[in-house]
Design a protein around this motif. Structure first.
Motif, PDB file in Angstrom:
ATOM      1  N   ILE A 138      36.321 -56.149  13.718  1.00  0.00           N
ATOM      2  CA  ILE A 138      37.377 -57.115  14.035  1.00  0.00           C
ATOM      3  C   ILE A 138      38.732 -56.595  13.581  1.00  0.00           C
ATOM      4  N   VAL A 139      38.770 -56.024  12.374  1.00  0.00           N
ATOM      5  CA  VAL A 139      40.031 -55.486  11.843  1.00  0.00           C
ATOM      6  C   VAL A 139      40.548 -54.361  12.728  1.00  0.00           C
ATOM      7  N   LYS A 140      39.682 -53.451  13.138  1.00  0.00           N
ATOM      8  CA  LYS A 140      40.119 -52.337  13.988  1.00  0.00           C
ATOM      9  C   LYS A 140      40.617 -52.833  15.341  1.00  0.00           C
ATOM     10  N   HIS A 141      39.956 -53.859  15.896  1.00  0.00           N
ATOM     11  CA  HIS A 141      40.390 -54.417  17.183  1.00  0.00           C
ATOM     12  C   HIS A 141      41.791 -55.007  17.065  1.00  0.00           C
ATOM     13  N   ILE A 142      42.036 -55.806  16.044  1.00  0.00           N
ATOM     14  CA  ILE A 142      43.354 -56.428  15.870  1.00  0.00           C
ATOM     15  C   ILE A 142      44.402 -55.377  15.522  1.00  0.00           C
ATOM     16  N   PRO A 149      49.663 -47.903   9.147  1.00  0.00           N
ATOM     17  CA  PRO A 149      48.463 -47.182   8.692  1.00  0.00           C
ATOM     18  C   PRO A 149      47.409 -48.159   8.168  1.00  0.00           C
ATOM     19  N   LEU A 150      46.191 -48.027   8.663  1.00  0.00           N
ATOM     20  CA  LEU A 150      45.098 -48.895   8.220  1.00  0.00           C
ATOM     21  C   LEU A 150      44.482 -48.311   6.961  1.00  0.00           C
ATOM     22  N   GLN A 151      44.558 -49.060   5.854  1.00  0.00           N
ATOM     23  CA  GLN A 151      44.097 -48.563   4.569  1.00  0.00           C
ATOM     24  C   GLN A 151      42.842 -49.326   4.151  1.00  0.00           C
ATOM     25  N   GLN A 152      42.061 -48.693   3.326  1.00  0.00           N
ATOM     26  CA  GLN A 152      40.842 -49.311   2.808  1.00  0.00           C
ATOM     27  C   GLN A 152      40.688 -48.975   1.332  1.00  0.00           C
ATOM     28  N   HIS A 153      39.944 -49.790   0.643  1.00  0.00           N
ATOM     29  CA  HIS A 153      39.659 -49.508  -0.768  1.00  0.00           C
ATOM     30  C   HIS A 153      38.315 -50.132  -1.140  1.00  0.00           C
ATOM     31  N   GLY A 154      37.733 -49.631  -2.211  1.00  0.00           N
ATOM     32  CA  GLY A 154      36.460 -50.172  -2.685  1.00  0.00           C
ATOM     33  C   GLY A 154      35.276 -49.599  -1.928  1.00  0.00           C
ATOM     34  N   GLY A 155      34.191 -49.364  -2.643  1.00  0.00           N
ATOM     35  CA  GLY A 155      32.962 -48.886  -2.036  1.00  0.00           C
ATOM     36  C   GLY A 155      31.958 -50.006  -1.860  1.00  0.00           C
ATOM     37  N   ASN A 199      39.329 -53.884   3.926  1.00  0.00           N
ATOM     38  CA  ASN A 199      39.370 -53.186   5.212  1.00  0.00           C
ATOM     39  C   ASN A 199      40.770 -53.041   5.780  1.00  0.00           C
ATOM     40  N   THR A 200      41.787 -53.531   5.054  1.00  0.00           N
ATOM     41  CA  THR A 200      43.144 -53.502   5.608  1.00  0.00           C
ATOM     42  C   THR A 200      44.184 -52.882   4.674  1.00  0.00           C
ATOM     43  N   LEU A 201      44.033 -53.042   3.360  1.00  0.00           N
ATOM     44  CA  LEU A 201      45.071 -52.652   2.416  1.00  0.00           C
ATOM     45  C   LEU A 201      44.505 -51.760   1.324  1.00  0.00           C
ATOM     46  N   ASP A 202      45.396 -50.984   0.708  1.00  0.00           N
ATOM     47  CA  ASP A 202      44.994 -50.247  -0.479  1.00  0.00           C
ATOM     48  C   ASP A 202      44.891 -51.207  -1.655  1.00  0.00           C
ATOM     49  N   GLU A 203      44.292 -50.764  -2.737  1.00  0.00           N
ATOM     50  CA  GLU A 203      43.983 -51.661  -3.847  1.00  0.00           C
ATOM     51  C   GLU A 203      45.229 -52.244  -4.490  1.00  0.00           C
TER      52      GLU A 203
END
Length: 267
Positions: A115-119, A128-134, A189-193
Motif C-alpha cells: 500500500i505504501v509503495k502504491h501511494i 525518497p522512501l525510507q524504512q527503519h527497523g527489522g 515503511n515510510t520514514l527513517d527512525e
C-alpha cells in the motif's frame, strides 16, 4: 489530504487489498460467535443427547457448593454470577469490536508495504522512501505493547462495574494501542527512525485526528474490518507529506548555507 485519502481508498488497487482482511476478519468473528453460542447456551453434546453438558454440570456443582454456605454462600453465588455475566458481555463486545480490528490489523500488516509503495509511486515519487527497523525488532515492539495493554486492562477490571465509564475507558485504552501499532506499521515503511520519532508524538494533532477518526469508524459493524486499511492509507499520506516538507526544508537550508558561504555575485 482528505481528497487524496478518499480517492486512494476507492481505487481498485486498495479495494482489492482491503477485501482480504475483511473476509478473514469476518470468518474469524463468525467462528468466535458460534463458539461463544455453543459455550454459553450449552449447545453440542448435551443438547443432542437430551442431557446436560459438562459446563452445566460444573456450574450447578459450584452453585450447590456456594449455596451450602449460610449467607456468605448465597452472596458469593450472586457475585460470581454477576462477574461471569459482566465478563461474558465484555468478551462479546470485545470480539465484535476490538477483536475483529486486531485480526484485520494483523492481516493488514502484511499488506502495508504494498500500500505504501502504491501511494508513494502515485503521489510522492519525488520523496525518497525510507524504512527503519527489522522484523524481529518490530515483533518485539508489538509484543511489549500487547503486554502493556493486557496489564492495563487487568488493573482496570474494577472499572467494569461502572456503567458507561467502563465502555469509554476501555475504548480509550484500545485506541492508544491501535494508534501505536498503526503508527509503527506505517512509520517503519515510510520514514527513517529519527524522523519517525519526531512525527510520532502525542502532541502531533494531525496524527491524533486521523487515527482517532479511523478508530471511531470501528464502532460501525462491518466497517470496522476496513479500519486498518483506512488508517494505513491516511497515515501513509501524513508521513510522506511530512517527509516531503522535511526534504524541502533541508534543501532550503542547504541553498541558504551555500549562498552565504559562496563567493559574492559579480556585478
Amino acid at each position: 489530504m482528505v481528497e487524496l485519502i478518499v480517492s486512494d481508498l476507492l481505487s481498485a488497487t486498495i479495494l482489492k487489498k482491503a477485501m482480504l482482511p475483511f473476509v478473514v476478519g469476518f470468518v474469524v468473528a463468525l467462528c468466535a460467535l458460534m463458539w461463544a453460542g455453543l459455550f454459553v447456551f450449552s449447545w453440542g453434546s448435551g443438547m443432542l443427547t437430551g442431557g446436560e453438558s459438562s459446563v452445566d454440570g460444573l456450574i450447578q456443582h459450584v452453585q450447590q457448593w456456594l449455596d451450602g454456605v449460610p449467607l456468605i454462600g448465597v452472596a458469593l453465588a450472586l457475585v460470581a454470577k454477576a462477574i461471569l455475566g459482566m465478563l461474558f458481555s465484555f468478551l462479546g463486545v470485545f470480539m465484535l469490536g476490538e477483536g475483529m480490528i486486531l485480526v484485520a490489523m494483523l492481516i493488514t500488516a502484511f499488506l502495508t508495504p504494498g500500500i505504501v509503495k502504491h501511494i508513494h509511486n502515485k503521489h510522492y515519487a519525488d520523496v525518497p522512501l525510507q524504512q527503519h527497523g527489522g522484523l524481529v525488532e518490530s515483533i518485539v515492539k508489538v509484543l511489549l505493547k500487547t503486554c502493556a495493554l493486557a496489564a492495563v486492562m487487568v488493573f482496570s477490571l474494577p472499572i467494569l462495574w461502572i456503567p458507561l465509564i467502563n465502555i469509554v475507558w476501555f475504548k480509550v485504552i484500545f485506541y492508544a494501542y491501535f494508534r501505536s501499532l498503526l503508527a509503527q506499521d506505517v512509520g517503519e515503511n515510510t520514514l527513517d527512525e529519527v524522523t519517525f520519532k519526531q512525527v510520532n508524538r502525542w502532541s502531533n494533532m494531525p496524527l491524533f485526528w486521523l487515527s482517532a477518526v479511523a478508530y471511531c469508524l470501528s464502532f460501525l459493524p462491518f466497517i470496522n474490518l476496513f479500519v486498518p486499511i483506512i488508517g494505513v492509507v491516511a497515515l501513509t499520506h501524513l508521513f510522506l507529506q511530512h517527509g516531503q516538507r522535511h526534504r524541502w526544508q533541508g534543501d532550503m537550508f542547504e541553498n541558504l548555507r551555500d549562498g552565504r558561504s559562496g563567493p559574492p555575485a559579480a556585478r
